[in-house]
Write an enzyme that holds these catalytic residues in place. Structure first.
Site, short mmCIF file in Angstrom:
data_model
loop_
_atom_site.label_atom_id
_atom_site.label_comp_id
_atom_site.label_asym_id
_atom_site.label_seq_id
_atom_site.Cartn_x
_atom_site.Cartn_y
_atom_site.Cartn_z
N ASN A 158 -7.77 -2.46 14.21
CA ASN A 158 -9.16 -2.80 13.82
C ASN A 158 -9.18 -4.01 12.88
OD1 ASN A 158 -8.13 -1.70 11.50
ND2 ASN A 158 -9.62 -0.02 11.33
N ASP A 175 0.81 -1.22 0.00
CA ASP A 175 0.00 0.00 0.00
C ASP A 175 0.85 1.27 0.00
OD1 ASP A 175 0.97 -0.41 2.57
OD2 ASP A 175 -0.99 -0.56 3.52
N GLU A 213 -9.64 -1.63 5.19
CA GLU A 213 -10.31 -1.29 6.44
C GLU A 213 -11.58 -2.13 6.62
OE1 GLU A 213 -8.89 0.50 8.56
OE2 GLU A 213 -8.13 2.40 7.81
N HIS A 242 -7.27 -4.33 10.17
CA HIS A 242 -6.98 -4.07 8.76
C HIS A 242 -5.68 -4.74 8.34
CE1 HIS A 242 -4.92 -0.02 9.88
NE2 HIS A 242 -3.97 -0.73 9.32
C1 GLP Z 1 -0.56 0.56 8.74
C2 GLP Z 1 -0.23 -0.23 7.46
C3 GLP Z 1 -0.38 -1.71 7.65
C4 GLP Z 1 0.18 -2.11 8.99
C5 GLP Z 1 -0.64 -1.51 10.09
C6 GLP Z 1 -0.11 -1.81 11.49
O1 GLP Z 1 -1.64 1.40 8.65
N1 GLP Z 1 -0.95 0.18 6.30
O2 GLP Z 1 0.22 -2.41 6.57
O3 GLP Z 1 0.16 -3.53 9.13
O4 GLP Z 1 -0.87 -0.15 9.91
O5 GLP Z 1 0.95 -0.98 11.82
P1 GLP Z 1 1.92 -1.22 13.03
O6 GLP Z 1 2.81 -2.36 12.60
O7 GLP Z 1 2.68 0.06 13.16
O8 GLP Z 1 1.09 -1.56 14.20
#
Ligand code: GLP
Length: 241
Positions: A136, A67, A143, A138
């Site tokens: 959440n 992404d 989402e 995702h």
């Molecule tokens: C972000 C990314 C995800 C990631 C998630 C968790 O928004 N788009 O690919 O897995 O949030 O992030 P973190 O590893 O900082 O908890």
């Protein structure tokens, strides 16, 4: 599903890096699906160490990232292109031409999603997809929703995601409101999925995703249907499983 419980974040990072490195050793020209966020940072550091020690060679690897934020330049320090360069690509011998991240500054994000889908179709299937997980549920930036989106698409970020990611920006106002993300179907078509989780604050969503109902309201829950998932988490994140 195979589950590895590790003592802490460092051990989780080592395990994730070792599994990624093993994939590259088994198939030097593999397609790696890569993720951003704070969770994989330690694993990428460890991969760089393995590369420097001569234990892994990225010269033939192709990569596809999950992404990117809409509107951020590749040089913006919160763009996912910048993240990948500074955490991994700039430190290993991957060919820059073989790395793919959606272009945040594309004039027409919808057209950019179509282009990115084509890249995935041309390169895929992904041999190993690395995933983190949002609070959440995702995955990528898919989402909670009423449907599982299939391919790369533009998404409006959930308020909770904007708040969670605000820590990386000067303020929540600066977090982009939209992103482009690989779809759930594409993720599910990966041959193998490697989910990395860390910290007590992920324990509740890990439990929901892997033991609760499969629903687009918890996007990661679809992984229960994938035939080859490896979950690597520290004991805090896996404490409620
Ligand atoms: C972000 C990314 C995800 C990631 C998630 C968790 O928004 N788009 O690919 O897995 O949030 O992030 P973190 O590893 O900082 O908890």
């Amino acid at each position: 599903m195979r589950i590895y419980v590790t003592e802490d974040y460092q051990a989780m990072s080592r395990k994730v890096a070792n599994l990624l490195a093993a994939q590259v050793m088994i198939k030097p020209d593999c397609v790696l699906g890569l993720a951003t966020g704070s969770t994989p940072v330690g694993a990428y550091q460890r991969l760089v160490e393995l590369y420097r020690a001569g234990d892994v060679d990225f010269s033939q690897v192709r990569s596809i990232n999950l992404d990117e934020y809409v509107g951020l330049a590749p040089t913006h320090d919160q763009s996912y292109r910048y993240f990948m360069q500074s955490n991994l690509f700039d430190h290993v011998n991957i060919d820059p031409a073989n790395t793919n991240v959606p272009q945040g500054l594309a004039e027409d994000p919808e057209a950019e999603c179509r282009r990115y889908n084509q890249v995935i179709h041309d390169l895929g299937p992904i041999d190993l997809q690395l995933l983190g997980m949002g609070h959440n549920g995702h995955i990528g930036f898919n989402e909670p929703s009423d449907v599982f989106e299939r391919e790369t698409h533009v998404v409006d970020l959930a308020q909770s995601t904007i708040q969670a990611n605000a820590r990386f920006f000067a303020s929540a106002d600066e977090v982009p409101r939209q992103a482009m993300t690989m779809g759930v179907q594409t993720i599910m078509q990966a041959r193998k999925v490697l989910v990395a989780v860390s910290g007590k604050d992920k324990a509740e969503i890990v439990k929901k995703a892997f033991t609760g109902p499969v629903t687009p309201q918890v996007p990661a829950s679809i992984l229960q249907m994938h035939p080859d998932v490896v979950l690597v988490g520290d004991k805090a994140a896996l404490s409620l499983l």
